[in-house]
Design a protein around this motif. Structure first.
Motif, short mmCIF file in Angstrom:
data_model
loop_
_atom_site.label_atom_id
_atom_site.label_comp_id
_atom_site.label_asym_id
_atom_site.label_seq_id
_atom_site.Cartn_x
_atom_site.Cartn_y
_atom_site.Cartn_z
N THR A 1 0.85 -1.20 0.00
CA THR A 1 0.00 0.00 0.00
C THR A 1 0.89 1.25 0.00
O THR A 1 2.12 1.15 0.08
N ARG B 1 5.71 3.97 0.81
CA ARG B 1 6.43 5.24 0.66
C ARG B 1 7.08 5.67 1.98
O ARG B 1 8.20 6.17 2.00
N LEU C 1 -8.53 -2.44 9.27
CA LEU C 1 -8.48 -0.99 8.99
C LEU C 1 -9.71 -0.26 9.50
O LEU C 1 -9.65 0.92 9.82
N GLN C 2 -10.84 -0.97 9.57
CA GLN C 2 -12.07 -0.33 10.07
C GLN C 2 -12.34 -0.68 11.53
O GLN C 2 -13.44 -0.49 12.03
N GLY D 1 -9.92 4.91 7.99
CA GLY D 1 -9.47 3.51 7.94
C GLY D 1 -8.55 3.23 6.77
O GLY D 1 -8.64 2.20 6.12
N LYS D 2 -7.66 4.18 6.48
CA LYS D 2 -6.71 3.99 5.36
C LYS D 2 -5.28 3.97 5.88
O LYS D 2 -5.00 4.41 7.00
N VAL D 3 -4.38 3.49 5.07
CA VAL D 3 -2.94 3.57 5.36
C VAL D 3 -2.28 4.37 4.25
O VAL D 3 -2.75 4.34 3.12
N PRO D 4 -1.19 5.10 4.55
CA PRO D 4 -0.46 5.11 5.83
C PRO D 4 -1.04 6.09 6.84
O PRO D 4 -1.84 6.96 6.50
N ASN E 1 -2.15 11.60 8.23
CA ASN E 1 -2.76 10.49 7.51
C ASN E 1 -2.59 10.53 6.00
O ASN E 1 -3.21 9.73 5.32
N GLU E 2 -1.84 11.43 5.48
CA GLU E 2 -1.74 11.56 4.01
C GLU E 2 -0.29 11.26 3.63
O GLU E 2 0.62 11.92 4.16
N SER E 3 -0.06 10.32 2.71
CA SER E 3 1.32 9.87 2.48
C SER E 3 2.27 11.00 2.06
O SER E 3 3.38 11.10 2.58
N TYR F 1 6.40 4.10 -5.74
CA TYR F 1 5.30 3.26 -5.25
C TYR F 1 4.26 3.03 -6.34
O TYR F 1 3.75 1.92 -6.51
N1 LIG Z 1 -4.22 9.99 -0.50
C1 LIG Z 1 -4.04 9.04 0.56
C2 LIG Z 1 -4.70 7.72 0.14
C3 LIG Z 1 -4.65 6.64 1.19
C4 LIG Z 1 -5.28 5.34 0.68
O1 LIG Z 1 -6.27 5.35 -0.08
N2 LIG Z 1 -4.71 4.21 1.09
C5 LIG Z 1 -5.24 2.92 0.66
C6 LIG Z 1 -4.09 1.90 0.54
S1 LIG Z 1 -2.93 2.31 -0.69
C7 LIG Z 1 -6.18 2.37 1.70
O2 LIG Z 1 -5.87 2.40 2.87
N3 LIG Z 1 -7.34 1.87 1.31
C8 LIG Z 1 -8.26 1.25 2.20
C9 LIG Z 1 -9.65 1.76 1.99
O3 LIG Z 1 -9.85 2.67 1.17
O4 LIG Z 1 -10.52 1.23 2.66
C10 LIG Z 1 -2.53 8.90 0.84
O5 LIG Z 1 -1.73 9.19 -0.06
O6 LIG Z 1 -2.15 8.54 1.97
#
Ligand SMILES: N[C@@H](CCC(=O)N[C@@H](CS)C(=O)NCC(=O)O)C(=O)O
Length: 203
Positions: A10, A14, A38-39, A50-53, A63-65, A166
């Motif tokens: 994911t 980065r 994640l949730q 609920g996203k990474v990183p 929370n934004e890469s 990435y």
């Molecule tokens: N713009 C955000 C996007 C983060 C993102 O969408 N991460 C994805 C993994 S690459 C994620 O966690 N997706 C899980 C989901 O959307 O439920 C960043 O660059 O950090």
């Protein structure tokens, strides 16, 4: 200590890659890329979508890469992985740094969602197909940009390569890196040789 929330393959690659390039002392919190994780109530306290990183340090959460990369570069006072502010080199660096998340990631994200992640009944094949067409168009543009350049901002490796590298990892996983884009292939292989990339991708 700096905590980095990371799930394999994911965008958190980065952050781990950058921490390794900078030789930072950090704790990697390994998460499964699974909605159950994640949730979960605990993780949503760190990242409400609920996203990474995510990164956490002394009560600060980001929370934004791209923002995490920029923050860590500034915090460490790094001068090696980014050209000096106000220079033309910085302009080119910023263009590609942001291009990675703002322009190339959306079609790659559509492929990920509509070919792999969503349950089959929720996938729209036309969205995946359109994502593929757009991603290939962009990769061919990138191929021209990389003609005669070792790295995307010039002759020196920079954090823009981490942002973009990435995307190329994903493009490779999706089978989009082909002989039709020899400069992109050579560039990706150059990045993939870096020990920090290998650590971040578990190779
Ligand atoms: N713009 C955000 C996007 C983060 C993102 O969408 N991460 C994805 C993994 S690459 C994620 O966690 N997706 C899980 C989901 O959307 O439920 C960043 O660059 O950090």
């Amino acid at each position: 200590m700096l905590k980095v929330y990371h799930a394999p393959n994911t965008r958190s690659v980065r952050i781990v890659w950058l921490c390794e390039e900078l030789g930072l002392d950090y704790e990697k919190v390994a998460l499964e890329f699974d909605p159950k994780v994640l949730q979960s109530e605990n993780y949503l306290k760190i990242n409400p979508l609920g996203k990474v990183p995510s990164m956490e340090e002394d009560g600060l959460v980001i929370n934004e890469s791209g923002a995490i990369v920029q923050y860590l570069l500034e915090k460490t006072g790094d001068k090696d992985l980014q050209p000096a502010p106000g220079t033309p080199e910085r302009g080119r660096y910023l263009h590609w740094f942001h291009f990675a998340e703002a322009t190339l990631m959306p079609p790659l994200g559509n492929i990920a969602q509509h070919a792999f992640i969503r349950p089959e009944e929720k996938r729209i094949s036309a969205v995946a197909e359109e994502g593929k067409e757009m991603a290939i168009k962009i990769l061919k543009l990138l191929d021209k940009e990389l003609e005669g350049r070792s790295y995307i901002a010039g002759e020196k490796f920079s954090a823009a390569d981490i942002m973009l590298g990435y995307d190329l990892l994903l493009a490779k996983l999706f089978g989009l890196l082909t002989d039709a884009m020899p400069n992109v292939l050579a560039y990706f292989n150059r990045l993939a040789e870096r020990p920090a990339f290998k650590k971040a991708t578990g190779q």
